[in-house]
Scaffold this motif. Structure first.
Motif, PDB file in Angstrom:
ATOM      1  N   VAL A 188      -7.788  -3.130   9.994  1.00 45.83           N
ATOM      2  CA  VAL A 188      -6.923  -2.830   8.851  1.00 45.83           C
ATOM      3  C   VAL A 188      -5.485  -3.259   9.140  1.00 45.83           C
ATOM      4  O   VAL A 188      -4.802  -3.832   8.273  1.00 45.83           O
ATOM      5  CB  VAL A 188      -6.989  -1.330   8.511  1.00 45.83           C
ATOM      6  N   LEU A 189      -5.015  -2.998  10.347  1.00 43.56           N
ATOM      7  CA  LEU A 189      -3.656  -3.409  10.705  1.00 43.56           C
ATOM      8  C   LEU A 189      -3.512  -4.928  10.685  1.00 43.56           C
ATOM      9  O   LEU A 189      -2.500  -5.459  10.201  1.00 43.56           O
ATOM     10  CB  LEU A 189      -3.297  -2.861  12.087  1.00 43.56           C
ATOM     11  N   LEU A 190      -4.508  -5.624  11.194  1.00 36.89           N
ATOM     12  CA  LEU A 190      -4.470  -7.089  11.138  1.00 36.89           C
ATOM     13  C   LEU A 190      -4.476  -7.575   9.693  1.00 36.89           C
ATOM     14  O   LEU A 190      -3.782  -8.539   9.344  1.00 36.89           O
ATOM     15  CB  LEU A 190      -5.660  -7.669  11.902  1.00 36.89           C
ATOM     16  N   GLY A 191      -5.254  -6.888   8.849  1.00 35.71           N
ATOM     17  CA  GLY A 191      -5.263  -7.250   7.436  1.00 35.71           C
ATOM     18  C   GLY A 191      -3.912  -7.034   6.783  1.00 35.71           C
ATOM     19  O   GLY A 191      -3.468  -7.841   5.956  1.00 35.71           O
ATOM     20  N   ALA A 192      -3.238  -5.939   7.153  1.00 39.09           N
ATOM     21  CA  ALA A 192      -1.912  -5.674   6.598  1.00 39.09           C
ATOM     22  C   ALA A 192      -0.921  -6.759   7.018  1.00 39.09           C
ATOM     23  O   ALA A 192      -0.089  -7.208   6.213  1.00 39.09           O
ATOM     24  CB  ALA A 192      -1.432  -4.299   7.051  1.00 39.09           C
ATOM     25  N   VAL A 193      -1.011  -7.192   8.269  1.00 36.87           N
ATOM     26  CA  VAL A 193      -0.142  -8.281   8.734  1.00 36.87           C
ATOM     27  C   VAL A 193      -0.453  -9.564   7.976  1.00 36.87           C
ATOM     28  O   VAL A 193       0.456 -10.323   7.590  1.00 36.87           O
ATOM     29  CB  VAL A 193      -0.316  -8.479  10.251  1.00 36.87           C
ATOM     30  N   TRP A 194      -1.723  -9.816   7.735  1.00 33.75           N
ATOM     31  CA  TRP A 194      -2.139 -11.001   6.980  1.00 33.75           C
ATOM     32  C   TRP A 194      -1.555 -10.969   5.571  1.00 33.75           C
ATOM     33  O   TRP A 194      -1.004 -11.963   5.086  1.00 33.75           O
ATOM     34  CB  TRP A 194      -3.664 -11.042   6.951  1.00 33.75           C
ATOM     35  N   VAL A 195      -1.656  -9.827   4.912  1.00 30.47           N
ATOM     36  CA  VAL A 195      -1.109  -9.696   3.560  1.00 30.47           C
ATOM     37  C   VAL A 195       0.400  -9.906   3.570  1.00 30.47           C
ATOM     38  O   VAL A 195       0.961 -10.605   2.709  1.00 30.47           O
ATOM     39  CB  VAL A 195      -1.461  -8.320   2.973  1.00 30.47           C
ATOM     40  N   SER A 197       2.229 -11.603   5.648  1.00 31.24           N
ATOM     41  CA  SER A 197       2.580 -13.005   5.888  1.00 31.24           C
ATOM     42  C   SER A 197       2.364 -13.863   4.649  1.00 31.24           C
ATOM     43  O   SER A 197       3.110 -14.820   4.407  1.00 31.24           O
ATOM     44  CB  SER A 197       1.755 -13.553   7.058  1.00 31.24           C
ATOM     45  N   GLU A 198       1.356 -13.524   3.845  1.00 30.40           N
ATOM     46  CA  GLU A 198       1.076 -14.298   2.642  1.00 30.40           C
ATOM     47  C   GLU A 198       2.036 -13.958   1.502  1.00 30.40           C
ATOM     48  O   GLU A 198       2.404 -14.827   0.704  1.00 30.40           O
ATOM     49  CB  GLU A 198      -0.367 -14.031   2.188  1.00 30.40           C
ATOM     50  N   ALA A 199       2.432 -12.695   1.404  1.00 28.29           N
ATOM     51  CA  ALA A 199       3.171 -12.243   0.222  1.00 28.29           C
ATOM     52  C   ALA A 199       4.675 -12.170   0.432  1.00 28.29           C
ATOM     53  O   ALA A 199       5.415 -12.047  -0.554  1.00 28.29           O
ATOM     54  CB  ALA A 199       2.655 -10.864  -0.206  1.00 28.29           C
ATOM     55  N   TRP A 200       5.145 -12.237   1.666  1.00 28.24           N
ATOM     56  CA  TRP A 200       6.566 -11.992   1.914  1.00 28.24           C
ATOM     57  C   TRP A 200       7.466 -13.011   1.210  1.00 28.24           C
ATOM     58  O   TRP A 200       8.433 -12.637   0.534  1.00 28.24           O
ATOM     59  CB  TRP A 200       6.840 -12.010   3.414  1.00 28.24           C
ATOM     60  N   ALA A 201       7.171 -14.285   1.352  1.00 33.11           N
ATOM     61  CA  ALA A 201       8.040 -15.310   0.769  1.00 33.11           C
ATOM     62  C   ALA A 201       8.098 -15.215  -0.757  1.00 33.11           C
ATOM     63  O   ALA A 201       9.197 -15.221  -1.339  1.00 33.11           O
ATOM     64  CB  ALA A 201       7.583 -16.700   1.220  1.00 33.11           C
ATOM     65  N   ALA A 221       1.013 -11.041  -5.834  1.00 33.20           N
ATOM     66  CA  ALA A 221       0.651 -10.605  -4.482  1.00 33.20           C
ATOM     67  C   ALA A 221      -0.597  -9.736  -4.492  1.00 33.20           C
ATOM     68  O   ALA A 221      -1.422  -9.802  -3.576  1.00 33.20           O
ATOM     69  CB  ALA A 221       1.823  -9.854  -3.850  1.00 33.20           C
ATOM     70  N   LEU A 222      -0.753  -8.927  -5.536  1.00 36.02           N
ATOM     71  CA  LEU A 222      -1.939  -8.073  -5.623  1.00 36.02           C
ATOM     72  C   LEU A 222      -3.216  -8.871  -5.851  1.00 36.02           C
ATOM     73  O   LEU A 222      -4.314  -8.370  -5.592  1.00 36.02           O
ATOM     74  CB  LEU A 222      -1.762  -7.051  -6.751  1.00 36.02           C
ATOM     75  N   LEU A 224      -3.716 -11.913  -4.440  1.00 32.73           N
ATOM     76  CA  LEU A 224      -3.966 -12.826  -3.325  1.00 32.73           C
ATOM     77  C   LEU A 224      -5.307 -12.509  -2.666  1.00 32.73           C
ATOM     78  O   LEU A 224      -5.718 -11.346  -2.609  1.00 32.73           O
ATOM     79  CB  LEU A 224      -2.849 -12.706  -2.287  1.00 32.73           C
ATOM     80  N   PRO A 225      -6.013 -13.514  -2.155  1.00 29.60           N
ATOM     81  CA  PRO A 225      -7.282 -13.241  -1.459  1.00 29.60           C
ATOM     82  C   PRO A 225      -7.126 -12.248  -0.313  1.00 29.60           C
ATOM     83  O   PRO A 225      -7.980 -11.373  -0.123  1.00 29.60           O
ATOM     84  CB  PRO A 225      -7.705 -14.626  -0.956  1.00 29.60           C
ATOM     85  N   ALA A 226      -6.038 -12.371   0.450  1.00 30.83           N
ATOM     86  CA  ALA A 226      -5.830 -11.439   1.561  1.00 30.83           C
ATOM     87  C   ALA A 226      -5.686 -10.013   1.052  1.00 30.83           C
ATOM     88  O   ALA A 226      -6.253  -9.067   1.623  1.00 30.83           O
ATOM     89  CB  ALA A 226      -4.583 -11.850   2.347  1.00 30.83           C
ATOM     90  N   THR A 227      -4.933  -9.835  -0.032  1.00 33.02           N
ATOM     91  CA  THR A 227      -4.741  -8.496  -0.581  1.00 33.02           C
ATOM     92  C   THR A 227      -6.042  -7.926  -1.113  1.00 33.02           C
ATOM     93  O   THR A 227      -6.337  -6.742  -0.929  1.00 33.02           O
ATOM     94  CB  THR A 227      -3.689  -8.535  -1.702  1.00 33.02           C
ATOM     95  N   ARG A 228      -6.822  -8.753  -1.776  1.00 32.87           N
ATOM     96  CA  ARG A 228      -8.088  -8.271  -2.334  1.00 32.87           C
ATOM     97  C   ARG A 228      -9.043  -7.833  -1.230  1.00 32.87           C
ATOM     98  O   ARG A 228      -9.771  -6.846  -1.388  1.00 32.87           O
ATOM     99  CB  ARG A 228      -8.717  -9.367  -3.193  1.00 32.87           C
ATOM    100  N   VAL A 229      -9.039  -8.547  -0.109  1.00 33.51           N
ATOM    101  CA  VAL A 229      -9.916  -8.170   1.001  1.00 33.51           C
ATOM    102  C   VAL A 229      -9.469  -6.840   1.604  1.00 33.51           C
ATOM    103  O   VAL A 229     -10.281  -5.934   1.830  1.00 33.51           O
ATOM    104  CB  VAL A 229      -9.930  -9.279   2.071  1.00 33.51           C
TER     105      VAL A 229
END
Length: 272
Positions: A188-195, A197-201, A221-222, A224-229
């Motif tokens: 879950v923490l890795l997923g949060a980092v992934w989200v 990194s994708e949504a910050w910019a 951002a909501l 995004l594939p990373a967010t959905r996962v």
């Protein structure tokens, strides 16, 4: 054994209610109760659905937004978990239950069953507040969704506190016993980092451009594939609440109940 637990819970609730009613002899308690009942009556009797924008009412916006809120509550539980006190026994319960031929797991079940009193009250309150038509079939379906959500959150907070307490008390040996819980937490923490990194910019660009672009960036951002996962389990927990039909509700309840069952197993085994 269920009859014994039901008797003890019923008598405890009755005694607590009697104590609260005796307090009403004091003006400060009676006035506070009258004000609270008047407020609840006003909300139930006069509340009407507001003229919200259609996009706010759409489940595609509501579901991920509520899922983010649920994820935040769960993150708070991991950071400030104090729910283990729910299994603290009163002196009367110690006297009544501990000498009896009751296993440790049965004692846990007793406390979890007692916890349901609070969950049912919360379910009733939130159903009355958030159901425009409070006494039709949709209100009952929403109540079922609230019950599953509140029970799952309660179990998760309790299990999280078990893991935290075990790690702080036993260190590395506890980590070996909690390897599955820690592995899921790491994912879950890795997923949060992934989200992030994708949504910050896009979020930063939207913030600099103004409120409209920022809200649009949040919506993007909501989706995004990373967010959905990452939000998939949280969305499954709240999907019965945003279901628009009985068939959709039944389909959503399957996943929500599976998550609830997994949390129940987690709690029972975590305290072993």
């Amino acid at each position: 054994m269920i009859e014994t637990f039901a008797y003890l819970i019923g008598r405890s609730a009755r005694n607590r209610l009697a104590r609260q009613l005796r307090r009403l002899r004091q003006p400060r308690y009676s006035v506070a109760l009258a004000a609270g009942l008047a407020y609840i009556w006003f909300i139930i009797a006069f509340q009407r659905p507001g003229p919200l924008a259609p996009e706010v009412l759409e489940a595609r916006w509501l579901e991920p937004a509520v899922a983010v809120a649920v994820a935040a509550l769960i993150a708070w539980a991991w950071i400030f978990a104090v729910e283990r006190r729910v299994l603290a026994f009163t002196p009367a319960e110690v006297t009544f239950l501990f000498p009896a031929p009751i296993s440790r797991r049965q004692l846990i079940h007793f406390k979890l069953l007692r916890r349901q009193l609070v969950i049912l009250v919360n379910t009733l309150v939130w159903t009355l507040l958030l159901s425009p038509r409070r006494f039709d079939a949709s209100a009952w379906l929403r109540a079922g969704g609230f019950w599953v959500l509140f029970t799952t959150l309660s179990l998760h907070r309790l299990a999280a506190s078990y893991v935290r307490t075990s790690l702080s008390a036993h260190g590395l040996s506890a980590a070996r016993r909690r390897v599955v819980s820690l592995a899921v937490l790491a994912l879950v923490l890795l997923g949060a980092v992934w989200v992030a990194s994708e949504a910050w910019a896009p979020l930063a660009a939207g913030w600099n451009a103004g409120i409209g672009p920022f809200l649009a960036a949040i919506g993007a951002a909501l989706e995004l594939p990373a967010t959905r996962v990452v939000l998939a389990p949280f969305r499954a927990m709240i999907r019965p609440l945003v279901a628009e039909s009985a068939g959709e509700w039944l389909g959503a309840m399957g996943s929500a109940l599976v998550i609830l069952a997994l949390h129940y197993i987690w709690v029972v085994r975590s305290d072993a």
